[in-house]
Motif scaffolding. Structure first.
Motif, PDB file in Angstrom:
ATOM      1  N   GLY A   1      18.185  -4.534  -7.301  1.00  0.00           N
ATOM      2  CA  GLY A   1      19.231  -3.152  -6.798  1.00  0.00           C
ATOM      3  C   GLY A   1      19.508  -2.110  -7.673  1.00  0.00           C
ATOM      4  O   GLY A   1      19.099  -0.837  -7.477  1.00  0.00           O
ATOM      5  N   PRO A   2      19.601  -2.378  -9.027  1.00  0.00           N
ATOM      6  CA  PRO A   2      19.665  -1.368 -10.016  1.00  0.00           C
ATOM      7  C   PRO A   2      18.295  -0.436 -10.030  1.00  0.00           C
ATOM      8  O   PRO A   2      18.559   0.794 -10.567  1.00  0.00           O
ATOM      9  CB  PRO A   2      20.189  -2.103 -11.409  1.00  0.00           C
ATOM     10  CG  PRO A   2      21.057  -3.074 -10.832  1.00  0.00           C
ATOM     11  CD  PRO A   2      20.072  -3.610  -9.730  1.00  0.00           C
ATOM     12  N   GLY A   3      17.244  -1.312  -9.889  1.00  0.00           N
ATOM     13  CA  GLY A   3      15.915  -0.481  -9.864  1.00  0.00           C
ATOM     14  C   GLY A   3      15.733   0.460  -9.026  1.00  0.00           C
ATOM     15  O   GLY A   3      15.088   1.584  -9.059  1.00  0.00           O
TER      16      GLY A   3
ATOM     17  N   ALA B   1       0.858  -1.012   0.044  1.00  0.00           N
ATOM     18  CA  ALA B   1       0.028   0.009   0.025  1.00  0.00           C
ATOM     19  C   ALA B   1       0.743   1.302  -0.094  1.00  0.00           C
ATOM     20  O   ALA B   1       0.562   2.417  -0.440  1.00  0.00           O
ATOM     21  CB  ALA B   1      -1.025   0.047   1.008  1.00  0.00           C
ATOM     22  N   LEU B   2       1.999   1.027   0.653  1.00  0.00           N
ATOM     23  CA  LEU B   2       2.846   2.232   0.286  1.00  0.00           C
ATOM     24  C   LEU B   2       3.666   2.468  -0.788  1.00  0.00           C
ATOM     25  O   LEU B   2       3.792   1.678  -1.730  1.00  0.00           O
ATOM     26  CB  LEU B   2       3.991   2.062   1.259  1.00  0.00           C
ATOM     27  CG  LEU B   2       4.078   2.264   2.698  1.00  0.00           C
ATOM     28  CD1 LEU B   2       5.285   1.792   3.662  1.00  0.00           C
ATOM     29  CD2 LEU B   2       3.613   3.524   3.052  1.00  0.00           C
ATOM     30  N   PRO B   3       3.677   3.679  -1.329  1.00  0.00           N
ATOM     31  CA  PRO B   3       4.367   4.165  -2.619  1.00  0.00           C
ATOM     32  C   PRO B   3       5.950   3.384  -2.661  1.00  0.00           C
ATOM     33  O   PRO B   3       6.496   3.499  -1.506  1.00  0.00           O
ATOM     34  CB  PRO B   3       4.405   5.662  -2.637  1.00  0.00           C
ATOM     35  CG  PRO B   3       3.360   5.925  -1.633  1.00  0.00           C
ATOM     36  CD  PRO B   3       3.252   5.040  -0.649  1.00  0.00           C
ATOM     37  N   ARG B   4       6.472   3.151  -3.615  1.00  0.00           N
ATOM     38  CA  ARG B   4       7.584   2.655  -3.871  1.00  0.00           C
ATOM     39  C   ARG B   4       8.748   3.175  -2.967  1.00  0.00           C
ATOM     40  O   ARG B   4       9.598   2.782  -2.486  1.00  0.00           O
ATOM     41  CB  ARG B   4       8.152   2.226  -5.322  1.00  0.00           C
ATOM     42  CG  ARG B   4       9.098   1.591  -5.205  1.00  0.00           C
ATOM     43  CD  ARG B   4       9.197  -0.046  -4.844  1.00  0.00           C
ATOM     44  NE  ARG B   4       8.596  -0.794  -5.635  1.00  0.00           N
ATOM     45  CZ  ARG B   4       8.340  -2.081  -5.581  1.00  0.00           C
ATOM     46  NH1 ARG B   4       8.478  -2.740  -4.406  1.00  0.00           N
ATOM     47  NH2 ARG B   4       7.595  -3.004  -6.555  1.00  0.00           N
TER      48      ARG B   4
ATOM     49  N   ARG C   1      12.628   3.985   1.565  1.00  0.00           N
ATOM     50  CA  ARG C   1      13.009   4.606   2.770  1.00  0.00           C
ATOM     51  C   ARG C   1      12.779   3.760   4.074  1.00  0.00           C
ATOM     52  O   ARG C   1      13.818   3.767   5.002  1.00  0.00           O
ATOM     53  CB  ARG C   1      11.982   5.674   3.023  1.00  0.00           C
ATOM     54  CG  ARG C   1      12.254   7.063   2.082  1.00  0.00           C
ATOM     55  CD  ARG C   1      11.357   8.263   2.501  1.00  0.00           C
ATOM     56  NE  ARG C   1      11.767   9.160   1.606  1.00  0.00           N
ATOM     57  CZ  ARG C   1      10.721   9.874   0.849  1.00  0.00           C
ATOM     58  NH1 ARG C   1       9.545   9.069   0.712  1.00  0.00           N
ATOM     59  NH2 ARG C   1      10.978  10.947  -0.003  1.00  0.00           N
ATOM     60  N   LYS C   2      11.791   3.017   4.188  1.00  0.00           N
ATOM     61  CA  LYS C   2      11.369   2.463   5.545  1.00  0.00           C
ATOM     62  C   LYS C   2      12.299   1.235   5.463  1.00  0.00           C
ATOM     63  O   LYS C   2      12.925   0.925   6.709  1.00  0.00           O
ATOM     64  CB  LYS C   2      10.105   1.895   5.439  1.00  0.00           C
ATOM     65  CG  LYS C   2       9.577   0.993   6.647  1.00  0.00           C
ATOM     66  CD  LYS C   2       8.033   0.750   6.401  1.00  0.00           C
ATOM     67  CE  LYS C   2       6.960   1.797   6.408  1.00  0.00           C
ATOM     68  NZ  LYS C   2       7.019   2.318   7.606  1.00  0.00           N
ATOM     69  N   GLU C   3      12.423   0.330   4.395  1.00  0.00           N
ATOM     70  CA  GLU C   3      13.551  -0.743   4.493  1.00  0.00           C
ATOM     71  C   GLU C   3      15.091  -0.251   4.652  1.00  0.00           C
ATOM     72  O   GLU C   3      15.791  -0.838   5.593  1.00  0.00           O
ATOM     73  CB  GLU C   3      13.381  -1.700   3.423  1.00  0.00           C
ATOM     74  CG  GLU C   3      12.185  -2.305   3.343  1.00  0.00           C
ATOM     75  CD  GLU C   3      11.835  -3.250   4.561  1.00  0.00           C
ATOM     76  OE1 GLU C   3      12.946  -4.116   4.780  1.00  0.00           O
ATOM     77  OE2 GLU C   3      10.903  -3.054   5.401  1.00  0.00           O
ATOM     78  N   ALA C   4      15.221   0.779   4.056  1.00  0.00           N
ATOM     79  CA  ALA C   4      16.686   1.448   4.227  1.00  0.00           C
ATOM     80  C   ALA C   4      17.016   1.882   5.512  1.00  0.00           C
ATOM     81  O   ALA C   4      18.149   1.380   6.013  1.00  0.00           O
ATOM     82  CB  ALA C   4      16.723   2.555   3.072  1.00  0.00           C
TER      83      ALA C   4
ATOM     84  N   GLY D   1      17.094  -3.409  -2.381  1.00  0.00           N
ATOM     85  CA  GLY D   1      16.274  -3.724  -3.190  1.00  0.00           C
ATOM     86  C   GLY D   1      15.514  -5.075  -2.914  1.00  0.00           C
ATOM     87  O   GLY D   1      14.318  -4.973  -3.302  1.00  0.00           O
ATOM     88  N   LYS D   2      16.216  -6.034  -2.741  1.00  0.00           N
ATOM     89  CA  LYS D   2      15.529  -7.206  -2.139  1.00  0.00           C
ATOM     90  C   LYS D   2      14.392  -7.233  -1.182  1.00  0.00           C
ATOM     91  O   LYS D   2      13.439  -7.777  -1.309  1.00  0.00           O
ATOM     92  CB  LYS D   2      16.616  -8.186  -1.805  1.00  0.00           C
ATOM     93  CG  LYS D   2      16.154  -9.734  -1.442  1.00  0.00           C
ATOM     94  CD  LYS D   2      17.232 -10.613  -0.885  1.00  0.00           C
ATOM     95  CE  LYS D   2      16.714 -12.128  -0.697  1.00  0.00           C
ATOM     96  NZ  LYS D   2      17.724 -12.674  -0.409  1.00  0.00           N
ATOM     97  N   ALA D   3      14.711  -6.150  -0.307  1.00  0.00           N
ATOM     98  CA  ALA D   3      13.816  -6.101   0.814  1.00  0.00           C
ATOM     99  C   ALA D   3      12.423  -5.518   0.321  1.00  0.00           C
ATOM    100  O   ALA D   3      11.504  -5.741   1.165  1.00  0.00           O
ATOM    101  CB  ALA D   3      14.275  -5.147   1.946  1.00  0.00           C
TER     102      ALA D   3
END
Length: 219
Positions: free
Chosen positions: A45-47, A9-12, A17-20, A38-40
């Motif tokens: 990662g490049p994405g 539901a969160l914007p990408r 931000r949250k996972e970082a 990226g995996k989280a």
């Protein structure tokens, strides 16, 4: 930005931000790679580079962002309470409540703020420091209005030291976590009880500062 798992539901960008923040807080900025972030969030990662220029930009976004949010929210709370019957005491209570919410709900960002500021680029670090000074000055002004014994020029350093001490108290919350923090407990206390305790301790610190400056009957 509270410590709950990222959801679709969160914007990408907010998911990133949250996972970082979670990964940087758990393992340190230097110990986390772009691929892991990226995996989280379920992308390569490049994405991530479609959202952030790199890991440095993520850290700057988090630390500048929370500094901006604290200052803006503090000003909003102070403005909302201006002119009400509680006066400066009510404004101080509003500031304390806002920072308590931050301390309990954004512990990853507190950890980053304490530990990773040195990894920011100089320009971003200066910006964070400037925002921090604005937030500090807001509190010092309100504390001096709330406690007349701290209003004189000679007592300004006491008020400033008290604000720093209260920030240290409230921001120590990440180090007071019990085993059930995911279930809403801090050091064995439900969240509301912990919030009330922190609020009372902050109030007590300012009252003690006022007493040390000679205000009779401060409590």
């Amino acid at each position: 930005m509270s410590n709950v798992p990222a959801t679709a539901a969160l914007p990408r960008r907010d998911q990133i931000r949250k996972e970082a923040a979670r990964l940087f807080a758990a393992r340190g900025f230097l110990g986390v790679g772009v691929d892991e972030i990226g995996k989280a969030v379920g992308i390569s990662g490049p994405g991530l580079y479609r959202h952030f220029a790199g890991k440095d930009a993520m850290l700057a976004d988090l630390l500048v962002g929370i500094s901006e949010r604290l200052l803006e929210e503090g000003r909003r709370r102070a403005g909302d309470r201006e002119g009400d019957d509680a006066g400066a005491q009510g404004v101080l209570d509003a500031l304390i409540s806002g920072h308590v919410d931050f301390a309990l709900d954004d512990r990853d960002l507190i950890t980053l703020h304490d530990r990773e500021l040195l990894h920011l680029k100089e320009e971003d670090r200066r910006r964070v420091r400037r925002l921090q000074r604005g937030y500090l000055e807001l509190w010092v002004e309100v504390v001096r209005q709330a406690f007349p014994a701290l209003a004189g020029p000679d007592e300004e350093p006491v008020a400033r030291a008290a604000v720093h001490a209260v920030f240290g108290l409230l921001n120590s919350t990440p180090h007071s976590l019990g085993p059930n923090v995911a279930q809403g407990e801090w050091a064995g206390l439900p969240r509301d009880s912990m919030a009330a305790l922190l609020h009372s301790l902050a109030r007590g610190a300012f009252a003690a500062a006022a007493r040390s400056a000679g205000e009779p009957g401060a409590a």
